[in-house]
Design a protein around this motif. Structure first.
Motif, PDB file in Angstrom:
ATOM      1  N   GLN A 161       0.827  -1.215   0.000  1.00  0.00           N
ATOM      2  CA  GLN A 161       0.000   0.000   0.000  1.00  0.00           C
ATOM      3  C   GLN A 161       0.858   1.261   0.000  1.00  0.00           C
ATOM      4  O   GLN A 161       0.597   2.208  -0.740  1.00  0.00           O
ATOM      5  CB  GLN A 161      -0.928   0.018   1.207  1.00  0.00           C
ATOM      6  N   HIS A 162       1.882   1.273   0.827  1.00  0.00           N
ATOM      7  CA  HIS A 162       2.704   2.471   0.932  1.00  0.00           C
ATOM      8  C   HIS A 162       3.581   2.682  -0.302  1.00  0.00           C
ATOM      9  O   HIS A 162       3.846   3.818  -0.697  1.00  0.00           O
ATOM     10  CB  HIS A 162       3.533   2.424   2.216  1.00  0.00           C
ATOM     11  N   ALA A 163       3.997   1.598  -0.914  1.00  0.00           N
ATOM     12  CA  ALA A 163       4.730   1.724  -2.188  1.00  0.00           C
ATOM     13  C   ALA A 163       3.818   2.303  -3.262  1.00  0.00           C
ATOM     14  O   ALA A 163       4.259   3.130  -4.076  1.00  0.00           O
ATOM     15  CB  ALA A 163       5.272   0.368  -2.612  1.00  0.00           C
ATOM     16  N   GLU A 164       2.550   1.905  -3.248  1.00  0.00           N
ATOM     17  CA  GLU A 164       1.587   2.462  -4.209  1.00  0.00           C
ATOM     18  C   GLU A 164       1.393   3.957  -3.967  1.00  0.00           C
ATOM     19  O   GLU A 164       1.311   4.747  -4.920  1.00  0.00           O
ATOM     20  CB  GLU A 164       0.255   1.722  -4.099  1.00  0.00           C
ATOM     21  N   ARG A 165       1.313   4.345  -2.706  1.00  0.00           N
ATOM     22  CA  ARG A 165       1.163   5.772  -2.387  1.00  0.00           C
ATOM     23  C   ARG A 165       2.395   6.560  -2.838  1.00  0.00           C
ATOM     24  O   ARG A 165       2.291   7.695  -3.304  1.00  0.00           O
ATOM     25  CB  ARG A 165       0.948   5.957  -0.882  1.00  0.00           C
ATOM     26  N   ALA A 166       3.562   5.947  -2.699  1.00  0.00           N
ATOM     27  CA  ALA A 166       4.812   6.634  -3.042  1.00  0.00           C
ATOM     28  C   ALA A 166       5.061   6.699  -4.539  1.00  0.00           C
ATOM     29  O   ALA A 166       5.851   7.531  -5.004  1.00  0.00           O
ATOM     30  CB  ALA A 166       5.987   5.924  -2.365  1.00  0.00           C
ATOM     31  N   PHE A 167       4.393   5.853  -5.286  1.00  0.00           N
ATOM     32  CA  PHE A 167       4.712   5.692  -6.703  1.00  0.00           C
ATOM     33  C   PHE A 167       4.585   6.986  -7.510  1.00  0.00           C
ATOM     34  O   PHE A 167       5.247   7.159  -8.537  1.00  0.00           O
ATOM     35  CB  PHE A 167       3.841   4.594  -7.318  1.00  0.00           C
ATOM     36  N   ILE A 168       3.758   7.903  -7.054  1.00  0.00           N
ATOM     37  CA  ILE A 168       3.563   9.149  -7.813  1.00  0.00           C
ATOM     38  C   ILE A 168       4.845   9.971  -7.940  1.00  0.00           C
ATOM     39  O   ILE A 168       4.953  10.817  -8.827  1.00  0.00           O
ATOM     40  CB  ILE A 168       2.459  10.038  -7.185  1.00  0.00           C
ATOM     41  N   VAL A 179      12.985   0.312  -6.612  1.00  0.00           N
ATOM     42  CA  VAL A 179      12.841  -1.106  -6.965  1.00  0.00           C
ATOM     43  C   VAL A 179      13.712  -1.983  -6.065  1.00  0.00           C
ATOM     44  O   VAL A 179      13.280  -3.044  -5.598  1.00  0.00           O
ATOM     45  CB  VAL A 179      13.175  -1.344  -8.448  1.00  0.00           C
ATOM     46  N   ASP A 180      14.920  -1.535  -5.809  1.00  0.00           N
ATOM     47  CA  ASP A 180      15.843  -2.319  -4.973  1.00  0.00           C
ATOM     48  C   ASP A 180      15.247  -2.601  -3.594  1.00  0.00           C
ATOM     49  O   ASP A 180      15.337  -3.722  -3.087  1.00  0.00           O
ATOM     50  CB  ASP A 180      17.183  -1.587  -4.818  1.00  0.00           C
ATOM     51  N   ILE A 181      14.650  -1.586  -2.988  1.00  0.00           N
ATOM     52  CA  ILE A 181      14.102  -1.790  -1.642  1.00  0.00           C
ATOM     53  C   ILE A 181      12.865  -2.687  -1.685  1.00  0.00           C
ATOM     54  O   ILE A 181      12.640  -3.515  -0.791  1.00  0.00           O
ATOM     55  CB  ILE A 181      13.796  -0.449  -0.915  1.00  0.00           C
ATOM     56  N   LEU A 182      12.075  -2.574  -2.754  1.00  0.00           N
ATOM     57  CA  LEU A 182      10.909  -3.459  -2.884  1.00  0.00           C
ATOM     58  C   LEU A 182      11.342  -4.912  -3.050  1.00  0.00           C
ATOM     59  O   LEU A 182      10.732  -5.822  -2.473  1.00  0.00           O
ATOM     60  CB  LEU A 182      10.040  -3.028  -4.069  1.00  0.00           C
ATOM     61  N   LEU A 183      12.408  -5.135  -3.811  1.00  0.00           N
ATOM     62  CA  LEU A 183      12.900  -6.498  -4.001  1.00  0.00           C
ATOM     63  C   LEU A 183      13.461  -7.069  -2.692  1.00  0.00           C
ATOM     64  O   LEU A 183      13.306  -8.260  -2.409  1.00  0.00           O
ATOM     65  CB  LEU A 183      13.970  -6.525  -5.099  1.00  0.00           C
ATOM     66  N   LYS A 184      14.098  -6.222  -1.896  1.00  0.00           N
ATOM     67  CA  LYS A 184      14.625  -6.675  -0.607  1.00  0.00           C
ATOM     68  C   LYS A 184      13.502  -7.069   0.352  1.00  0.00           C
ATOM     69  O   LYS A 184      13.648  -8.010   1.142  1.00  0.00           O
ATOM     70  CB  LYS A 184      15.482  -5.575   0.026  1.00  0.00           C
ATOM     71  N   ARG A 185      12.402  -6.348   0.296  1.00  0.00           N
ATOM     72  CA  ARG A 185      11.274  -6.654   1.194  1.00  0.00           C
ATOM     73  C   ARG A 185      10.389  -7.774   0.664  1.00  0.00           C
ATOM     74  O   ARG A 185       9.620  -8.366   1.421  1.00  0.00           O
ATOM     75  CB  ARG A 185      10.395  -5.400   1.396  1.00  0.00           C
ATOM     76  N   VAL A 197       3.377  -5.322  -5.228  1.00  0.00           N
ATOM     77  CA  VAL A 197       4.740  -4.838  -5.444  1.00  0.00           C
ATOM     78  C   VAL A 197       5.205  -5.152  -6.860  1.00  0.00           C
ATOM     79  O   VAL A 197       5.803  -4.309  -7.546  1.00  0.00           O
ATOM     80  CB  VAL A 197       5.678  -5.464  -4.389  1.00  0.00           C
ATOM     81  N   ASP A 198       4.927  -6.370  -7.337  1.00  0.00           N
ATOM     82  CA  ASP A 198       5.356  -6.771  -8.680  1.00  0.00           C
ATOM     83  C   ASP A 198       4.720  -5.896  -9.754  1.00  0.00           C
ATOM     84  O   ASP A 198       5.340  -5.606 -10.787  1.00  0.00           O
ATOM     85  CB  ASP A 198       5.007  -8.235  -8.929  1.00  0.00           C
ATOM     86  N   LYS A 199       3.480  -5.492  -9.510  1.00  0.00           N
ATOM     87  CA  LYS A 199       2.781  -4.627 -10.475  1.00  0.00           C
ATOM     88  C   LYS A 199       3.505  -3.291 -10.623  1.00  0.00           C
ATOM     89  O   LYS A 199       3.669  -2.767 -11.739  1.00  0.00           O
ATOM     90  CB  LYS A 199       1.334  -4.413 -10.012  1.00  0.00           C
ATOM     91  N   LEU A 200       3.962  -2.738  -9.506  1.00  0.00           N
ATOM     92  CA  LEU A 200       4.701  -1.474  -9.548  1.00  0.00           C
ATOM     93  C   LEU A 200       6.053  -1.654 -10.246  1.00  0.00           C
ATOM     94  O   LEU A 200       6.458  -0.816 -11.057  1.00  0.00           O
ATOM     95  CB  LEU A 200       4.913  -0.944  -8.130  1.00  0.00           C
ATOM     96  N   ILE A 201       6.730  -2.738  -9.917  1.00  0.00           N
ATOM     97  CA  ILE A 201       8.037  -2.994 -10.531  1.00  0.00           C
ATOM     98  C   ILE A 201       7.894  -3.142 -12.046  1.00  0.00           C
ATOM     99  O   ILE A 201       8.710  -2.618 -12.816  1.00  0.00           O
ATOM    100  CB  ILE A 201       8.678  -4.258  -9.912  1.00  0.00           C
ATOM    101  N   ASN A 206       8.657  -1.028 -17.554  1.00  0.00           N
ATOM    102  CA  ASN A 206       8.069  -0.614 -18.837  1.00  0.00           C
ATOM    103  C   ASN A 206       8.109   0.894 -19.058  1.00  0.00           C
ATOM    104  O   ASN A 206       7.573   1.410 -20.031  1.00  0.00           O
ATOM    105  CB  ASN A 206       6.626  -1.111 -18.936  1.00  0.00           C
ATOM    106  N   GLY A 207       8.758   1.600 -18.093  1.00  0.00           N
ATOM    107  CA  GLY A 207       8.893   3.061 -18.224  1.00  0.00           C
ATOM    108  C   GLY A 207       7.611   3.820 -18.030  1.00  0.00           C
ATOM    109  O   GLY A 207       7.466   4.948 -18.507  1.00  0.00           O
ATOM    110  N   LYS A 208       6.660   3.228 -17.297  1.00  0.00           N
ATOM    111  CA  LYS A 208       5.373   3.878 -17.067  1.00  0.00           C
ATOM    112  C   LYS A 208       5.351   4.541 -15.703  1.00  0.00           C
ATOM    113  O   LYS A 208       4.988   3.930 -14.692  1.00  0.00           O
ATOM    114  CB  LYS A 208       4.243   2.852 -17.181  1.00  0.00           C
ATOM    115  N   PHE A 209       5.776   5.794 -15.677  1.00  0.00           N
ATOM    116  CA  PHE A 209       5.785   6.549 -14.427  1.00  0.00           C
ATOM    117  C   PHE A 209       4.541   7.427 -14.374  1.00  0.00           C
ATOM    118  O   PHE A 209       3.961   7.794 -15.399  1.00  0.00           O
ATOM    119  CB  PHE A 209       7.040   7.414 -14.338  1.00  0.00           C
ATOM    120  N   ASN A 210       4.148   7.794 -13.144  1.00  0.00           N
ATOM    121  CA  ASN A 210       2.929   8.599 -12.962  1.00  0.00           C
ATOM    122  C   ASN A 210       3.158  10.101 -13.108  1.00  0.00           C
ATOM    123  O   ASN A 210       2.229  10.868 -13.058  1.00  0.00           O
ATOM    124  CB  ASN A 210       2.314   8.325 -11.577  1.00  0.00           C
TER     125      ASN A 210
END
Length: 211
Positions: A161-168, A179-185, A197-201, A206-210
């Protein structure tokens, strides 16, 4: 308008407050919103609790209508009333993109509330951090570091959830660290969390930033 607040109707549910927020948004009633702000600042605790509900519901629908009260919401973060603290942070999260300068000028108060606050306060703090990071490169240097520190140490069930909030606020320059920290967790997450998490990665790959 204050007479339509749940407390003044003798109600204990949130329906009147949500209905009032919708009405104030539809009519763009600035005087009515000011009444609610005055109830928030000067009313009894239960009335103030209802007022902050109305205000952040307005922020969800039309943040421009409450943005000028940003400093009032920041002051709520110092309250001993937890309902007002997390309600205040929720309201702030709705308007950060409109008032990044005013919010960043009070970042010590924001961070203190984040560090000492409830789960809901923390949730909305991450949205505030991310909006600030997105708004200004100078802010990003400080706020992105805070986001990464949080993702390193937050409970596994909060990572997705928090990674999704941060994604913007994720861009080409900072995406690798994210990505590195998401893979570690990732190995500590449930299957549903891993999917989030995989969806965000995948978006990043794919270069799709918000922004």
């Amino acid at each position: 308008m204050i007479e339509k607040i749940a407390y003044n109707l003798g109600r204990n549910d949130e329906e009147p407050n949500v209905n009032l927020a919708i009405e104030l948004c539809e009519t763009k009633n600035l005087d009515g919103i000011k009444e609610i702000i005055n109830g928030l600042k000067n009313g009894k605790e239960q009335l103030a609790n209802d007022c902050i509900k109305v205000l952040y519901e307005i922020g969800e629908r039309n943040p421009e209508l409450i943005a000028d009260y940003v400093l009032d919401f920041i002051q709520l973060l110092k309250s001993r009333n937890n309902r007002l603290v997390w309600g205040g942070m929720t309201a702030i999260s709705r308007i950060t993109f409109l008032k990044p300068k005013e919010i960043f000028e009070n970042i010590d108060i924001i961070i203190s509330a984040y560090e000492n606050g409830s789960v809901i306060t923390k949730d909305n703090s991450i949205s505030v951090f991310a909006e600030l990071a997105k708004a200004d490169k100078h802010y990003e240097k400080i706020m992105f570091k805070k986001i990464i520190e949080h993702l390193k140490t937050c409970r596994p069930k909060e990572v997705g959830q928090h990674a999704e909030r941060a994604f913007i606020c994720i861009n080409e320059e900072n995406s690798k660290e994210f990505v590195d920290i998401l893979l570690k967790r990732r190995e500590y997450l449930s299957e549903s969390q891993k999917k989030r998490v995989d969806k965000l990665i995948k978006k990043i790959e794919n270069g799709k930033f918000n922004n």
